[in-house]
Every structure is written in C-alpha cells, then in structure tokens.
Design an enzyme around this catalytic site. Sequence first.
Site, mmCIF file in Angstrom:
data_model
loop_
_atom_site.group_PDB
_atom_site.id
_atom_site.type_symbol
_atom_site.label_atom_id
_atom_site.label_comp_id
_atom_site.label_asym_id
_atom_site.label_seq_id
_atom_site.Cartn_x
_atom_site.Cartn_y
_atom_site.Cartn_z
ATOM 1 N N ASP A 348 0.818 -1.208 0.000
ATOM 2 C CA ASP A 348 0.000 0.000 0.000
ATOM 3 C C ASP A 348 0.856 1.264 0.000
ATOM 4 O O ASP A 348 1.970 1.283 0.530
ATOM 5 C CB ASP A 348 -0.901 0.037 1.240
ATOM 6 C CG ASP A 348 -1.838 -1.151 1.300
ATOM 7 O OD1 ASP A 348 -1.350 -2.270 1.514
ATOM 8 O OD2 ASP A 348 -3.044 -0.942 1.127
ATOM 9 N N LYS A 349 0.282 2.343 -0.561
ATOM 10 C CA LYS A 349 0.972 3.634 -0.523
ATOM 11 C C LYS A 349 0.704 4.354 0.787
ATOM 12 O O LYS A 349 1.631 4.645 1.540
ATOM 13 C CB LYS A 349 0.540 4.509 -1.704
ATOM 14 C CG LYS A 349 1.186 5.900 -1.649
ATOM 15 C CD LYS A 349 0.722 6.804 -2.776
ATOM 16 C CE LYS A 349 1.379 8.178 -2.651
ATOM 17 N NZ LYS A 349 0.966 9.109 -3.724
#
Length: 710
Positions: A348-349
């Site tokens: 995930d960012k």
Amino acid sequence: MHMIAWRLSNTGMEEGSGTPVTHYASTYVNDHVGFWGCIKTFPSDFVVTEINMHGQLVNEIATDCLPKSGGTLSDQSRSCQRDSKRLRLSPSEPCIEEYFREQDGDVHCPSEVLHSVVEEGEEHSLKKVRECYHDKAETLDSLLDQTVREQLHQFAYSVKDMWNFKSEPEVFSTEFSLGPIPKKTVRASLHGAIRQEYPFLATITKSGEIVVRANQDYQELCKLVSEEEASGFLKFLDAKLENSKFAFRPDGNKEHRKKVHHFLNKKFGKLVETKSFPDSEHKVVIMVRFREKNGYRKKTNAGNREKEEIYTAFTLQKENLETLEAISYLSSELGVLPSDFSYTGIKDKKAVTYQAMVVKKVTPKRLKELGIIIGGKRLGLSNIHSVNQSLRLGQLQGNHFAIIVRDLKLHSNDCHGNLKERVYEAMEKVKKNGFINYYGPQRFGQGQNIHTDQIGLALLNEEMVKAVKLFFTPEDSDDPVNKAKKYFLETEDAKGTLAMLPDFKVRERMLLRALNRYGLNHEGCIQGWLSIPHSMRIFYVHAYCSKIWNEAVSYRIKTYGTSVVTGDLVFSIEDNESCSPSDKVHVITSEEEMANKYTINQVIIPMAGYSVQYPTNKVGEWYHERLARDGLQMGHFRLPALQLNVPGCYRHILKYPHDLSYSFLENNGKDLTPGGDCFQDSIFSLSVSFWLDPSCYATVCLGEIMKCDL
C-alpha cells in the site's frame, strides 16, 4: 449457508467515457449490519508487515539468524533451526563444485577429494536423511488417529508385497484415502511425513483428501539400485534441502551407471543434475544435487570460471510511498536499474509498510551507507545481508495488518443499534464466513484520474501511443511532476519534459528518453515501454486482468449465489508442484453438484490469460462477452512487441482473515475493551489486527466487516 448482501460501490461514470469508475459491485457474504469508521487517517494507522516463507515478520528477523555471507532467506531460517542435520558436504571441499560441470561422462578428481565424496555418500548420506527426518513417524502418530495410522501401514506394505511378486512395473489402481483434511498446513505436513516414512508411496491431494498410491518411480529405480539407495534418494528429493547432495554407492560398471544417469535425468531432470566421480579402486560414485536456480551464478568472459553475482537482501520500510516509487528512488541513489530490485509484491501507498527486497550489484556495505543517509526520508533499510539469488513475486506466506479505524459510528440507517455489539457481530461473522476475495482499489490507482487497468487495456489492444498518453495523464494537483505531465500532453516535447521532471521519477524519465530518441509514434512508444523494467510493464496488464476478475466474481455470485453449480472450477490436485495450474483444475459435474461435494470456499475463478481454463457455465460465457467488449479474445494475452506474456492463473472466491483480534481505543490510544457499554460517541477508535494470504487486500476484508466503502 452464506447470506448475500449487495451494494454497488460506485455508480458514477467517467466523463465522456460511459465507463463506470467502480471496478466491481461490492458483494457481501455475511448478513450483519456493520458500522462506519475512517481508515488511513494517518499512514501510521495502517501498518503492513510482510510474512516471509518461514512465517517470520520481516521487520523482526533475528540478526543472529542472518547469514554472514551468501545464502538466501531460506538458508537463514534453516541454519537457525536444523543446521546440525543439514545434508551437505563440508565447506572445505570446494573441489566438488569445480568438477561438477558437465552433464554426462566421467571426470577425474584427486584421491583426497574422492575420499570425502565416497565417505559422505556411502556412509553418511542415507544416515543423515534418516536422522533429519527421524521424527516423521511421531508426526504421523500425532496427525493421524491410531486406526487410520494402522490402515496406512497395512496399505503401504501390501503395496510392497505386490511388488515382490512382480518383475515389471505396473500401474496399480489401488489407492488409500486418509479422508478429508481441511487445513492445508496439516496436509502439507502429512505429505512430507508419509513420503519420508514410506518413500515407495506417492501422495496427492484430491478435493481436500490426501490419497496415497504406489510410487512407480521407486519400483523402477529399485531395478537399478538397492532399495536402501532408492529410499534414501527419494527422501533426499522430497526434503529439498538447499545445498544438499546425495551419493549412490560406488559402481564399477559404466553401462549400468549410464542407465542410472539416464533414469534420473529422465524422471527428475528438472529438479536435479547428476555427475560421476571415480575412486582409487576404479569404481565410480554417482553424485546428485539440486539444480541451481536462475540468476544464482553468472559466467565471466574469462574462460569457464564462474563468478557469483552480488545480491543483497534487506527489509524496506516506507511511509506514504508507492513500492515502485521507492524502488525508483533507491535505484537512482545507487546507480543501478529498477529491474535490479526484486520483491514479493506491491504494498500500500498510504501506510507504513515493511517488505523484503533483494538488489543486485550492490554490496551490503554500500546499502548500509545509503540507509544512514536516507534515514527519516519516508524510507528505512534494515536487516541488510548478502544472499545468493533474487526474490520472486508471491514468495511469501502473507501480510500482517495492524489497523486503526477512527471515529467509529453506527450506520446512518442503524438508529437503535449498539456499536459494541455491531463490532463484535461483524468480527465473528467474517471470522466464520470470510469475505469475497476482490482486488482492492489500490490495485488500480485509487484516487487517480487514470487507473492502471486503463493503461493495461491500451497495451493489450496494442494502442501504444494511447497507453503513453494515459501514463502521462496528470492529477489535479499542481506539483512539479503534474506540471511536467501537463506540459508533455500539450506539447509532446519529451526533451523539455525531461528537464522538468524530478530525478526520482525514474519510470517516467526512462520512457521520455526513449520517446525523445524514437518519437511519439507507434514504434517509438513500443521502444519507450520496453525501456521500462518488465515487472513494471506487466503491472499494468495485470491490473486490467484484476479488474476483469473482480467483475467476474461479482457476476458469479449474482448469478449463482453461494451454491456450487455445474461448470464451476475447483482445484483437483494440490501440493504437487510438478503439475501445471491447468492440470490442477477440475470442472464440477452435475452429479457432484447434486451430491453437494464441494463448498463455495473451494471454488476458483480464473484470471484472464492465454492458458487458463474458463468455467463451462454462464461465467465462461460472460468472460467471452466481457473481453469482446474491450476488443479482446480469450487468447489475446501475448504481446511479443512488448515481451509480455500473460498465461493467467486462478483465485479463490472466498478468503478468511487469520488470527483476527481487536480492541476499542480512545482517540488518545487508551484501550477501552475491558468494560463499559458507552461506545456510541465518535471519540472511539478500533484497533484491528490480522494477517491475510498473499494477494489478499485488507481494505476488502475491512469492507466486509464494516459494510461500507473504504
């Protein structure tokens, strides 16, 4: 019986496109009410930690288990757990590696080396295999009840008795089933334990049952070598200990050795290689070792000497940063290509994430120096050590998630509910029934104007210029990167855009350099895409396939619910790496549907590709129609111009969270779980912890728990 709830996650349309923004219609398999809350308010609210193949959190690997030089992550785990039992020659015997080159024919080696080989092979190899697995009988006793254990023993020796009266191998129809074994980990333990205790038996998994059969390879090998050697070899093969070797007894008959070589290479040549070493008595030892994995060794230009590549493993910590963006930055700082980095998956960012990585051509010392320099810049490097090979996508057990859900509230239409009861009900339902295994929105570039699947579709349709322009479509912000993208689309000036782009935007810069050289035309754009590493190119195509999978599973549940119907697909054989994915797929028959032989958690949906098998019911028809709408055919997943091939794979409809736990918190972090019913106020947050199998999305699991868009 699962309860199905429907909600369309977004019915908005892209302006002028007529294409829904949403990538799937959210389908729930639980009938609880759920609750409302906010996730990812801060990156630290969403902590993702990779779990390696040995069940270790990659940010908690003990430093005393790290190999001092060379060795892979698997080496480190094994060396900590069973170093005294490893089947290998002493490191002081490098001559064996030097002479183990050609695939056939005999070689000569010094007598002192020969002595080591014969001693290890003849006197110790079989013994060490037995020692390494001396507890397998105890494992069988602990995993099987006494009746089944005795039946298995009787079956095993009835097979041997049948062989003792036959001179030629035969295919026995006799099988013995251990019955349904739901847990894959237990099945895996049983497979190994049975094959170690009874190497003359073969095991497969059929629909959750372990089936035991006669091992024809064992009988054929026994016609060439002794039963003890055949048993030892098959145990060695099944153990798969890295760097291990197996030696057959000395053999002075060259024609006989040729037969042994031929048999081993014919039956097991993909896994092992064989070599003969002569002794002082004019006899020869056949030595077997596992083949080296791709990328392990590299030949130099000077002669035939082999030089090991430099590989350095490390744990990457990043915050509010894409994995590929982090790689681009690190490659720029280290002066290597992004393709020199390998990893097990994209993280995930908007989160704090920990993942294992390996970089080629960079020494541990140099990487440690960079780690000191970049500390505090949303990136961190730890557990830095030498290894001998790259990582592969999917080479992990899963990901652990520690999540804070803030501002808990009841849903607006749930006026009289109790928040604590709603949370408890939701957690217990999802523990029991699981969730639809959708690809999460971050797979497609959540919040971006152009989603990654749109670029993937353009590539599949060989619309190269369109794919480039989609790639450079800016977001709404006015930062330097988006200014450069706007300039490129307005002017098509690749050289000018390069001057505007920050150095860390490595993908964009590589593509622009190629466009500046070859032009913004079909051929020039092909060269531009080829300048980007393969793992990044195929990422976009996989995003499109993921979108189609999401739509397919929604259609499947909408059409058939949670009933298993004729034409559905399930895995028929598991735990057998020699089978291709399509060979493992079984199509449900009408008789099996009537008998309720399978459950929905066994059903799989194919990821589009050129070699997958599609369901033979309405879902298969849907695939034809859906791909045709995008201008694609079933086999249209080879792109020679871009060096991309997408064979496809299979993905279970349902998945389950493991070790799910939770507690209530005040927004200052105080744990409120022990007592009280006053949970209605929005000052409360929820701390949730669980781990998921690879390629599962925590946001999708939470969406099922909370019954709201995340």
